[in-house]
Design a protein around this motif. Structure first.
Motif, PDB file in Angstrom:
ATOM      1  N   LEU A 204       0.975  -1.157  -0.017  1.00 42.54           N
ATOM      2  CA  LEU A 204       0.057   0.034   0.028  1.00 42.54           C
ATOM      3  C   LEU A 204       1.017   1.182   0.013  1.00 42.54           C
ATOM      4  O   LEU A 204       0.629   2.199  -0.576  1.00 42.54           O
ATOM      5  N   ALA A 205       1.811   1.211   0.729  1.00 39.40           N
ATOM      6  CA  ALA A 205       2.861   2.121   0.829  1.00 39.40           C
ATOM      7  C   ALA A 205       3.443   2.763  -0.519  1.00 39.40           C
ATOM      8  O   ALA A 205       3.652   3.820  -0.565  1.00 39.40           O
ATOM      9  N   LYS A 206       3.746   1.650  -0.981  1.00 40.08           N
ATOM     10  CA  LYS A 206       4.508   2.024  -2.559  1.00 40.08           C
ATOM     11  C   LYS A 206       3.599   2.625  -3.625  1.00 40.08           C
ATOM     12  O   LYS A 206       4.110   3.071  -4.636  1.00 40.08           O
ATOM     13  N   GLN A 207       2.282   2.650  -3.352  1.00 32.94           N
ATOM     14  CA  GLN A 207       1.269   3.351  -3.896  1.00 32.94           C
ATOM     15  C   GLN A 207       1.362   4.901  -3.603  1.00 32.94           C
ATOM     16  O   GLN A 207       0.685   5.753  -4.465  1.00 32.94           O
ATOM     17  N   ALA A 208       2.039   5.304  -2.837  1.00 32.15           N
ATOM     18  CA  ALA A 208       2.117   6.833  -2.336  1.00 32.15           C
ATOM     19  C   ALA A 208       2.757   7.442  -3.781  1.00 32.15           C
ATOM     20  O   ALA A 208       3.735   7.029  -4.278  1.00 32.15           O
ATOM     21  N   LYS A 209       1.850   8.552  -3.933  1.00 29.71           N
ATOM     22  CA  LYS A 209       2.255   9.520  -5.138  1.00 29.71           C
ATOM     23  C   LYS A 209       3.087  10.720  -4.809  1.00 29.71           C
ATOM     24  O   LYS A 209       2.679  11.374  -4.040  1.00 29.71           O
ATOM     25  N   PRO A 210       4.283  10.847  -5.542  1.00 29.70           N
ATOM     26  CA  PRO A 210       4.957  12.347  -5.287  1.00 29.70           C
ATOM     27  C   PRO A 210       4.261  13.206  -5.786  1.00 29.70           C
ATOM     28  O   PRO A 210       3.568  13.411  -6.696  1.00 29.70           O
ATOM     29  N   VAL A 211       4.171  14.425  -5.036  1.00 36.39           N
ATOM     30  CA  VAL A 211       3.354  15.535  -5.217  1.00 36.39           C
ATOM     31  C   VAL A 211       4.058  16.971  -5.060  1.00 36.39           C
ATOM     32  O   VAL A 211       3.410  18.056  -5.543  1.00 36.39           O
ATOM     33  N   GLY A 212       5.355  16.946  -4.930  1.00 37.04           N
ATOM     34  CA  GLY A 212       6.292  17.835  -4.888  1.00 37.04           C
ATOM     35  C   GLY A 212       7.134  17.977  -3.741  1.00 37.04           C
ATOM     36  O   GLY A 212       7.162  17.075  -3.031  1.00 37.04           O
ATOM     37  N   CYS A 213       7.858  19.102  -3.332  1.00 36.83           N
ATOM     38  CA  CYS A 213       8.546  19.149  -2.471  1.00 36.83           C
ATOM     39  C   CYS A 213       8.619  20.481  -1.884  1.00 36.83           C
ATOM     40  O   CYS A 213       8.140  21.577  -2.550  1.00 36.83           O
TER      41      CYS A 213
END
Length: 270
Positions: A204-213
Motif C-alpha cells: 500500500l505504501a508503494k502506491q504513495a504518489k510524489p506531489v512535490g517538495c
C-alpha cells in the motif's frame, strides 16, 4: 476580518517562522559560509566557530585582510575523499558530543545523512543527523499526506509526535514522516516511515504518489536548518487504522480538512 483572511495571516506568520533565516531581521549576515573545495555546502553560526578554530588540522579558517574577521570556513583539501571527510568529522563530532560542546549534540541519533552540493550529485561526506545544523548543511526528508474518502467527505490522518521526540515533541504531524538517511532512496524512505510510524503495509505504501517538495531555511539555538521535504499523497482504505511501532508517534486523529487547518495556525490543540 473574514475567517479566511485571519487564517491566511496566521499561516503567513508560520511560513515566515519556517523561513526565519531569510527574514530581514535574521542573523544570517553573522553566519559563515562553509565550503568543500570550491562549493559552498552550509552556513556556520558564530557559536560553533571557536570549536572549529581549534580543529586547525581539519578546517581552514579564512579571514579578511582588512579586519581579520572570519569570512569562510573550508574543510581541509587533504581530506580529498568522501570517506576521509566522513571519518574525520565523525571523530571530531564524537569528541564534541562527549565534552557537551553544543546543545544540538545531546540528541545524538546514530543516523548518518548525506551532504551534497545538489541532491542528484554524489555525497561529499556523511554526517551524524543532529550535527547537520552545526554546519548548516541541507537536510532532506519525506512526508506523507494520508487521506481517505468517506461519507463525511475527504478526511486526513494526523499524528501527534511523542513526548520523547528530540524535536517538536507532542506537536501534530503528518501520519508518517522522517529524515532521509544516507544511502536510501526517497521512495524507500517513505515506505520505511509508513511501516514504522503508522503500520501501513508495504504494498500500500508503494502506491504513495510524489506531489512535490517544500524547502525552507530557519534557525534556532541548535543551529541552521536548510531543509527540503519530499511530499507524497496516499489514499488509504476507510477501514485502515494507523498503529505506531517505533515510539515516535503517540496518537492519531482522523480529521476533516477544515479541522486540520485550524490547529495548523495554533488556534486550538487536540
Amino acid at each position: 476580518m473574514s475567517n479566511y483572511s485571519w487564517w491566511s495571516q496566521q499561516m503567513l506568520k508560520i511560513v515566515r517562522q519556517c523561513n526565519s533565516l531569510n527574514q530581514p531581521e535574521s542573523p544570517r549576515a553573522l553566519c559563515i559560509p562553509f565550503f568543500i573545495k570550491d562549493s559552498q555546502v552550509g552556513l556556520i553560526t558564530p557559536e560553533i566557530l571557536p570549536h572549529i578554530i581549534l580543529e586547525n588540522d581539519t578546517f581552514e579558517v579564512i579571514r579578511s585582510k582588512q579586519d581579520d574577521a572570519v569570512k569562510m570556513v573550508k574543510l581541509s583539501d587533504s581530506l580529498d575523499t568522501a570517506l576521509k571527510r566522513t571519518q574525520m568529522l565523525a571523530e571530531i563530532l564524537a569528541r564534541w558530543r562527549d565534552h557537551d560542546a553544543h546543545p544540538s549534540l545531546r540528541g545524538w541519533r546514530n543516523e548518518l545523512h548525506s551532504v551534497k552540493t545538489y541532491f542528484h550529485e554524489d555525497p561529499l561526506f556523511e554526517i551524524e543527523r543532529v550535527a547537520t545544523s552545526l554546519f548548516g548543511v541541507k537536510q532532506y526528508g519525506c512526508h506523507l499526506n494520508g487521506f481517505c474518502r468517506t461519507e463525511r467527505g475527504l478526511l486526513m490522518w494526523i499524528g501527534r509526535r511523542a513526548k520523547t521526540k528530540p524535536t517538536f515533541p507532542s506537536k501534530l504531524d503528518n501520519i508518517a514522516a522522517g529524515g532521509l538517511p544516507a544511502g536510501m532512496s526517497v521512495k524507500d524512505c517513505i515506505v520505511k516511515e509508513c511501516a514504522e510510524e503508522a503500520s501501513i503495509p508495504e504494498q500500500l505504501a508503494k502506491q504513495a504518489k510524489p506531489v512535490g517538495c517544500i524547502s525552507y531555511l530557519y534557525h534556532n539555538e541548535l543551529g541552521v536548518f536548510p531543509e527540503t521535504q519530499f511530499m507524497f499523497d496516499l489514499e488509504l482504505p476507510v477501514t485502515f487504522k494507523p498503529f505506531n511501532t517505533d515510539g515516535e508517534t503517540s496518537d492519531f486523529y482522523l480529521l476533516t480538512i477544515d479541522e486540520v487547518s485550524i490547529p495548523c495556525v495554533g488556534f486550538w490543540t487536540i
